[in-house]
Design a protein around this motif. Structure first.
Motif, PDB file in Angstrom:
ATOM      1  N   PRO A  49      26.937  18.557  93.426  1.00  0.00           N
ATOM      2  CA  PRO A  49      26.450  19.176  92.186  1.00  0.00           C
ATOM      3  C   PRO A  49      26.639  18.236  90.990  1.00  0.00           C
ATOM      4  O   PRO A  49      27.677  17.596  90.844  1.00  0.00           O
ATOM      5  N   GLY A  50      25.594  18.113  90.173  1.00  0.00           N
ATOM      6  CA  GLY A  50      25.658  17.265  88.987  1.00  0.00           C
ATOM      7  C   GLY A  50      25.325  15.808  89.242  1.00  0.00           C
ATOM      8  O   GLY A  50      25.375  14.997  88.323  1.00  0.00           O
ATOM      9  N   GLY A  51      24.980  15.451  90.466  1.00  0.00           N
ATOM     10  CA  GLY A  51      24.662  14.057  90.804  1.00  0.00           C
ATOM     11  C   GLY A  51      23.469  14.006  91.743  1.00  0.00           C
ATOM     12  O   GLY A  51      22.496  14.735  91.583  1.00  0.00           O
ATOM     13  N   TYR A  52      23.551  13.145  92.737  1.00  0.00           N
ATOM     14  CA  TYR A  52      22.509  13.106  93.759  1.00  0.00           C
ATOM     15  C   TYR A  52      22.548  14.416  94.533  1.00  0.00           C
ATOM     16  O   TYR A  52      23.615  14.986  94.780  1.00  0.00           O
ATOM     17  N   HIS A  53      21.388  14.902  94.941  1.00  0.00           N
ATOM     18  CA  HIS A  53      21.312  16.113  95.747  1.00  0.00           C
ATOM     19  C   HIS A  53      19.949  16.221  96.403  1.00  0.00           C
ATOM     20  O   HIS A  53      19.024  15.493  96.045  1.00  0.00           O
TER      21      HIS A  53
END
Length: 167
Positions: A109-113
């Motif tokens: 969560p909050g980055g690569y996904h």
């Protein structure tokens, strides 16, 4: 000669048994990459969900996550989320995501996904979402994504909060 004919099927059955036993107990492995993933449960009528996974590359060559697919989503994209000041920006990575040799990449969560899009039936906590990750060199990995609570965070990231709770 007869013992050789019988040995081949017995060895094959033993190999398949070991493979099945290890597949249920250990993280999914394929070549020099290993992964374990989850998605967040979705509220009713939500068309998108975020998917998270850690990819470790124990090999000596960089690889690249180039695509993903699931029968539970009309489209699956690889995304990056960045923050500049108070503004969160999300974008698709059309060329995929590099996984460095001897390193790892964490989709969290909050980055690569992974962005599961056009989801006709929302993911419910406790379900499993079958997903296939496609790599440039390691080919494809079938990976079951566990559906966790809407506010789930990676085990190593307990206490982290993110305003990216929608997926």
């Amino acid at each position: 000669m007869k013992s050789r004919i019988l040995a081949a099927p017995m060895l094959g059955a033993l190999f398949l048994g070991l493979l099945a036993a290890s597949a249920s107990a250990d993280p999914v492995t394929h070549g020099d990459l290993l992964s374990d993933g989850y998605v967040r449960a979705m509220p009713p009528n939500a068309p998108v969900a975020g998917g998270y996974v850690t990819i470790a590359n124990k090999g000596s060559q960089e690889d690249r996550l180039v695509a993903a697919r699931s029968t539970r989503a009309g489209e699956l994209q690889i995304h990056e989320m960045t923050r500049k000041g108070d503004v969160m920006k999300m974008r698709e990575l059309p060329d995929g995501l590099p996984v460095p040799a001897g390193g790892s990449v964490e989709l969290k969560p909050g980055g690569y996904h992974l962005m599961f899009m056009q989801v006709p039936t929302p993911f419910a906590e406790g379900e499993t979402v079958e997903t296939t990750l496609v790599f440039e060199k390691a080919d494809e990995i079938a990976l079951p994504f566990e559906v966790r609570a809407m506010n789930a965070t990676p085990a190593a990231d307990q206490g982290h909060t993110s305003d990216h709770s929608g997926h």
